[in-house]
Design an enzyme around this catalytic site. Structure first.
Site, PDB file in Angstrom:
ATOM      1  CG  LEU A 101      -2.044  -0.822   1.190  1.00  0.00           C
ATOM      2  CD1 LEU A 101      -2.764  -0.799   2.770  1.00  0.00           C
ATOM      3  CD2 LEU A 101      -3.246  -0.444   0.113  1.00  0.00           C
ATOM      4  CG  ASP A 102      -0.066   4.971  -2.046  1.00  0.00           C
ATOM      5  OD1 ASP A 102      -0.215   5.782  -0.998  1.00  0.00           O
ATOM      6  OD2 ASP A 102      -1.043   4.637  -2.804  1.00  0.00           O
ATOM      7  NE  ARG A 103       5.566   8.766   4.097  1.00  0.00           N
ATOM      8  CZ  ARG A 103       6.457   9.930   4.292  1.00  0.00           C
ATOM      9  NH1 ARG A 103       7.082  10.283   3.493  1.00  0.00           N
ATOM     10  NH2 ARG A 103       6.884  10.276   5.390  1.00  0.00           N
ATOM     11  CG  ASP A 104       0.626   9.966   0.653  1.00  0.00           C
ATOM     12  OD1 ASP A 104       1.150  10.084   1.551  1.00  0.00           O
ATOM     13  OD2 ASP A 104       0.877  10.335  -0.511  1.00  0.00           O
ATOM     14  CB  SER A 105      -2.972   3.951   0.823  1.00  0.00           C
ATOM     15  OG  SER A 105      -3.314   4.880  -0.507  1.00  0.00           O
TER      16      SER A 105
END
Length: 250
Positions: A101-105
């Site tokens: 999951l990307d850092r902002d998710s």
């Protein structure tokens, strides 16, 4: 019985099968004292080492579900000292994230020592569903926009596979069977609806349910069965979990 070295490493909890291939290509794996190459097969009687340490073929794998917090990295370590999803699991050898999951998710992320499970959940041929709750800008998307997204749209790395989209307040639930980098964000931004918050709420037949940010729990046999066999989850259980998700995330 002989098996491919990368499968042996994955079964031993060293890494996913793809990552094991990288370890072999880097010359970090030996078999009976000889540096291994891709294509080598091994038997239980062979001595396999990674960076000099013996690797065993029979281990009791563990898998956790984690509510990944926004800002944490889906990686084992970070040279800049930023928080990662494995910070609370340093005493579990071989544990690694299943996909990213990307850092902002935020939301549901699996951690496991089982390389075969990782391959099953991440390889496109298995087509496991992943469901995201997306809060978006740009107003309410039109029905035509949703139809386009469901049919597939062109991104810089090719056309997306068919998806499912359902309205949720001022946002959407998005169901994918592929896992490109930041795919939900890129899809919605491409049609004028940038994502302001993104939470993964389901993988296969496993739901985030009431897990809180940063919390985790180990998965039992029933959890793993539901994860890999969503079509076999009893309908009343599926409905209850779906309703809880709607109540929590709108």
């Amino acid at each position: 019985m002989a098996e491919r070295l990368q499968k042996y490493l994955a079964r031993s909890g060293v890494a996913s099968r793809r990552a094991a291939e990288d370890l072999i290509s880097a010359g970090r794996v030996s078999v009976n004292g000889q540096v291994a190459t891709l294509g080598v097969s091994v038997e239980e009687s062979d001595v396999v080492r990674l960076d000099g340490a013996v690797v065993g073929g029979h281990v009791q794998h563990v898998t956790y579900m984690l509510y990944k917090r926004r800002g944490d990295l889906s990686t084992a370590s970070d040279e800049r000292g930023r928080p990662t999803v494995l910070d609370g699991f340093r005493d579990v050898p071989g544990l690694h994230p299943v996909g990213r999951l990307d850092r902002d998710s935020e939301g549901l992320l699996l951690l496991t020592t089982d390389g075969d499970l990782t391959l099953n959940l991440t390889h496109p041929r298995y087509g496991h569903e992943k469901v995201y709750r997306a809060w978006i800008g740009g107003g309410l998307p039109t029905d035509e926009t949703l139809d386009d997204l469901e049919d597939g749209i062109e991104l810089e790395d090719g056309r997306t596979s068919p998806a499912q989209l359902h309205r949720a307040g001022l946002g959407l639930y998005v169901t994918l069977t592929e896992g490109r980098n930041r795919q939900v964000r890129r899809m919605l931004e491409a049609v004028g609806h940038p994502v302001t918050r993104l939470v993964r709420v389901r993988v296969g037949g496993l739901w985030l349910e009431d897990l809180k940010p940063g919390e985790s729990r180990p998965l039992g046999e029933r959890d793993l069965h539901d994860l890999l066999n969503p079509g076999l989850v009893p309908q009343n259980v599926w409905t209850r979990r779906a309703e809880l998700t709607r109540e929590r995330w709108g």
